[in-house]
Design a protein around this motif. Structure first.
Motif, PDB file in Angstrom:
ATOM      1  N   TYR A  75     -10.900   3.051  12.606  1.00 46.78           N
ATOM      2  CA  TYR A  75     -11.896   3.860  11.896  1.00 46.78           C
ATOM      3  C   TYR A  75     -11.237   5.036  11.183  1.00 46.78           C
ATOM      4  N   ARG A  76     -10.343   5.735  11.860  1.00 46.27           N
ATOM      5  CA  ARG A  76      -9.676   6.874  11.242  1.00 46.27           C
ATOM      6  C   ARG A  76      -8.702   6.423  10.154  1.00 46.27           C
ATOM      7  N   PHE A  77      -8.084   5.296  10.374  1.00 47.01           N
ATOM      8  CA  PHE A  77      -7.193   4.750   9.336  1.00 47.01           C
ATOM      9  C   PHE A  77      -7.961   4.467   8.055  1.00 47.01           C
ATOM     10  N   TRP A  78      -9.135   3.871   8.164  1.00 49.74           N
ATOM     11  CA  TRP A  78      -9.932   3.575   6.975  1.00 49.74           C
ATOM     12  C   TRP A  78     -10.530   4.841   6.359  1.00 49.74           C
ATOM     13  N   LEU A  79     -10.850   5.827   7.157  1.00 53.16           N
ATOM     14  CA  LEU A  79     -11.309   7.098   6.594  1.00 53.16           C
ATOM     15  C   LEU A  79     -10.214   7.730   5.728  1.00 53.16           C
ATOM     16  N   PHE A  80      -9.017   7.761   6.267  1.00 48.65           N
ATOM     17  CA  PHE A  80      -7.908   8.312   5.493  1.00 48.65           C
ATOM     18  C   PHE A  80      -7.645   7.471   4.249  1.00 48.65           C
ATOM     19  N   HIS A  81      -7.834   6.169   4.362  1.00 52.03           N
ATOM     20  CA  HIS A  81      -7.682   5.271   3.220  1.00 52.03           C
ATOM     21  C   HIS A  81      -8.667   5.617   2.104  1.00 52.03           C
ATOM     22  N   ILE A  82      -9.925   5.800   2.468  1.00 53.15           N
ATOM     23  CA  ILE A  82     -10.947   6.131   1.466  1.00 53.15           C
ATOM     24  C   ILE A  82     -10.670   7.488   0.822  1.00 53.15           C
ATOM     25  N   LEU A  83     -10.282   8.463   1.623  1.00 57.26           N
ATOM     26  CA  LEU A  83     -10.000   9.783   1.064  1.00 57.26           C
ATOM     27  C   LEU A  83      -8.827   9.737   0.094  1.00 57.26           C
ATOM     28  N   LEU A  84      -7.789   8.996   0.436  1.00 57.98           N
ATOM     29  CA  LEU A  84      -6.635   8.920  -0.455  1.00 57.98           C
ATOM     30  C   LEU A  84      -6.952   8.133  -1.721  1.00 57.98           C
ATOM     31  N   LEU A  85      -7.771   7.092  -1.605  1.00 57.98           N
ATOM     32  CA  LEU A  85      -8.183   6.355  -2.797  1.00 57.98           C
ATOM     33  C   LEU A  85      -9.077   7.183  -3.713  1.00 57.98           C
ATOM     34  N   LEU A 126      -2.115   5.239  -9.769  1.00 55.79           N
ATOM     35  CA  LEU A 126      -1.966   5.826  -8.433  1.00 55.79           C
ATOM     36  C   LEU A 126      -2.930   5.199  -7.434  1.00 55.79           C
ATOM     37  N   ARG A 127      -4.131   4.915  -7.898  1.00 53.68           N
ATOM     38  CA  ARG A 127      -5.112   4.260  -7.018  1.00 53.68           C
ATOM     39  C   ARG A 127      -4.639   2.874  -6.593  1.00 53.68           C
ATOM     40  N   LEU A 128      -4.039   2.143  -7.512  1.00 52.06           N
ATOM     41  CA  LEU A 128      -3.529   0.814  -7.190  1.00 52.06           C
ATOM     42  C   LEU A 128      -2.366   0.885  -6.201  1.00 52.06           C
ATOM     43  N   LEU A 129      -1.471   1.849  -6.396  1.00 48.99           N
ATOM     44  CA  LEU A 129      -0.355   2.002  -5.454  1.00 48.99           C
ATOM     45  C   LEU A 129      -0.855   2.355  -4.059  1.00 48.99           C
ATOM     46  N   ALA A 130      -1.836   3.245  -3.972  1.00 48.48           N
ATOM     47  CA  ALA A 130      -2.398   3.603  -2.664  1.00 48.48           C
ATOM     48  C   ALA A 130      -3.086   2.406  -2.014  1.00 48.48           C
ATOM     49  N   GLU A 131      -3.769   1.616  -2.812  1.00 48.58           N
ATOM     50  CA  GLU A 131      -4.441   0.430  -2.269  1.00 48.58           C
ATOM     51  C   GLU A 131      -3.436  -0.556  -1.688  1.00 48.58           C
ATOM     52  N   ALA A 133      -0.382   0.070  -0.668  1.00 44.71           N
ATOM     53  CA  ALA A 133       0.293   0.653   0.490  1.00 44.71           C
ATOM     54  C   ALA A 133      -0.572   0.555   1.743  1.00 44.71           C
ATOM     55  N   PHE A 134      -1.872   0.793   1.616  1.00 46.09           N
ATOM     56  CA  PHE A 134      -2.744   0.730   2.788  1.00 46.09           C
ATOM     57  C   PHE A 134      -2.985  -0.709   3.239  1.00 46.09           C
ATOM     58  N   LEU A 135      -3.012  -1.652   2.291  1.00 50.56           N
ATOM     59  CA  LEU A 135      -3.136  -3.052   2.699  1.00 50.56           C
ATOM     60  C   LEU A 135      -1.907  -3.498   3.495  1.00 50.56           C
ATOM     61  N   ALA A 136      -0.732  -3.093   3.028  1.00 44.54           N
ATOM     62  CA  ALA A 136       0.481  -3.429   3.776  1.00 44.54           C
ATOM     63  C   ALA A 136       0.492  -2.729   5.135  1.00 44.54           C
ATOM     64  N   GLY A 137       0.052  -1.462   5.186  1.00 42.92           N
ATOM     65  CA  GLY A 137       0.007  -0.746   6.461  1.00 42.92           C
ATOM     66  C   GLY A 137      -0.964  -1.358   7.445  1.00 42.92           C
ATOM     67  N   GLN A 138      -2.124  -1.801   6.953  1.00 45.18           N
ATOM     68  CA  GLN A 138      -3.085  -2.432   7.852  1.00 45.18           C
ATOM     69  C   GLN A 138      -2.554  -3.755   8.392  1.00 45.18           C
ATOM     70  N   ALA A 139      -1.871  -4.527   7.549  1.00 42.68           N
ATOM     71  CA  ALA A 139      -1.314  -5.796   8.023  1.00 42.68           C
ATOM     72  C   ALA A 139      -0.208  -5.578   9.053  1.00 42.68           C
ATOM     73  N   LEU A 140       0.604  -4.524   8.857  1.00 43.52           N
ATOM     74  CA  LEU A 140       1.692  -4.269   9.803  1.00 43.52           C
ATOM     75  C   LEU A 140       1.192  -3.661  11.108  1.00 43.52           C
ATOM     76  N   LEU A 141       0.209  -2.795  11.041  1.00 44.57           N
ATOM     77  CA  LEU A 141      -0.267  -2.114  12.249  1.00 44.57           C
ATOM     78  C   LEU A 141      -1.154  -3.001  13.113  1.00 44.57           C
ATOM     79  N   TYR A 142      -2.101  -3.709  12.479  1.00 41.55           N
ATOM     80  CA  TYR A 142      -3.122  -4.420  13.245  1.00 41.55           C
ATOM     81  C   TYR A 142      -3.076  -5.933  13.082  1.00 41.55           C
TER      82      TYR A 142
END
Length: 284
Positions: A75-85, A126-131, A133-142
């Protein structure tokens, strides 16, 4: 929901200067991310730590195992994702408002649309790069599945401990849904970036096509001029000797119209005959 409404109002201001693809991305962001996470995501992941049960009573073991199982909460990971996007579009809105104020005040002498377009293009990149990066982070973490069982070993646990996650199937569905939404958002960002780049390129192409069209039109006009017959030469000027002078006393007055030569000779004969008749009458 107050903070989500404020963020949604900021993102809604972006659609005023976004193309159709950008507005589709905004719909996905507001409905399938913010709205779903605010209404469903909190209820699914709010009890993840309390319901994380381990078969030990060793103090601190359950908390340590939870930290190893989930380094960052979903939940916190996705919150930070939305804020950065949301940061690049919000910065673009701030820049647009600032530039519009300068243009209204007459303080900016430069053209307005090109810098604003470049700033929007940068925000999409920048929005595409953040997207990504977070997709790769979600795949690696979870990964793509929330396992119901997690084996934990290490201090402060005295031995290998078995821990269990609450509602793993529901959380797996939500993780897959959110990852699919991220892929859709990334594809929309790529499409919008390509649309903006393509929209900027034909402008120069249209200028070249206009120049070529004007050149062809000019050549066609020159060829048409060559096919036309040459113009007639002007009439020759009258010699000065044949021109009547207005100051000549022997010439006819300007208002007199020259008559035929025969008429003038006949009139003089008739006048002589009438004079002879008058003289004979006087002699009698």
């Amino acid at each position: 929901m107050g903070e989500w409404a404020f963020l949604g109002s900021l993102l809604d201001a972006v659609q005023l200067q976004s193309p159709l693809v950008g507005r589709l991305w905004l719909v996905v962001m507001l409905i399938f991310r913010i709205l779903v996470l605010a209404t469903v995501g909190g209820a699914v992941f709010e009890d993840e730590q309390e319901e994380f049960v381990c078969n030990t009573l060793q103090p601190g073991c359950r908390q340590t195992c939870y930290d190893r199982a989930f380094p960052v909460s979903h939940y916190r990971f996705w919150l930070f994702h939305i804020l950065l996007l949301s940061a690049p579009p919000v910065l673009f809105v701030i820049y647009s408002v600032h530039r519009a104020g300068k243009e209204a005040g007459g303080a900016d002498a430069g053209p307005g649309p090109p810098p604003r377009r470049r700033c929007y293009l940068l925000s999409v990149a920048l929005r595409l790069l953040a997207e990504l990066a977070f997709l790769a982070g979600q795949a690696l973490l979870y990964g793509f599945r929330v396992a119901p069982h997690f084996a934990c070993a290490g201090p402060p646990c005295p031995h290998t401990v078995d821990c269990f996650v609450s509602r793993p199937t529901e959380k797996t569905v939500f993780v897959l849904f959110y990852f699919a939404v991220g892929l859709l958002s990334a594809l929309l960002s790529v499409a919008e970036l390509g649309h903006l780049l393509w929209k900027g390129r034909p402008r120069a192409g249209r200028c070249r096509q206009g120049a070529e069209r004007d050149g062809r039109r000019h050549r066609a006009h020159e060829e048409a001029q060559q096919l036309l017959p040459p113009p007639l030469p002007p009439p020759p000027p009258i010699p000065p000797s044949r021109r009547p002078r207005p100051d000549d006393p022997s010439g006819p007055p300007a208002y007199a119209h020259p008559g035929p030569a025969g008429d003038s000779e006949g009139g003089s004969g008739r006048s002589k005959a009438s004079l002879a008749t008058v003289r004979q009458d006087l002699a009698i």
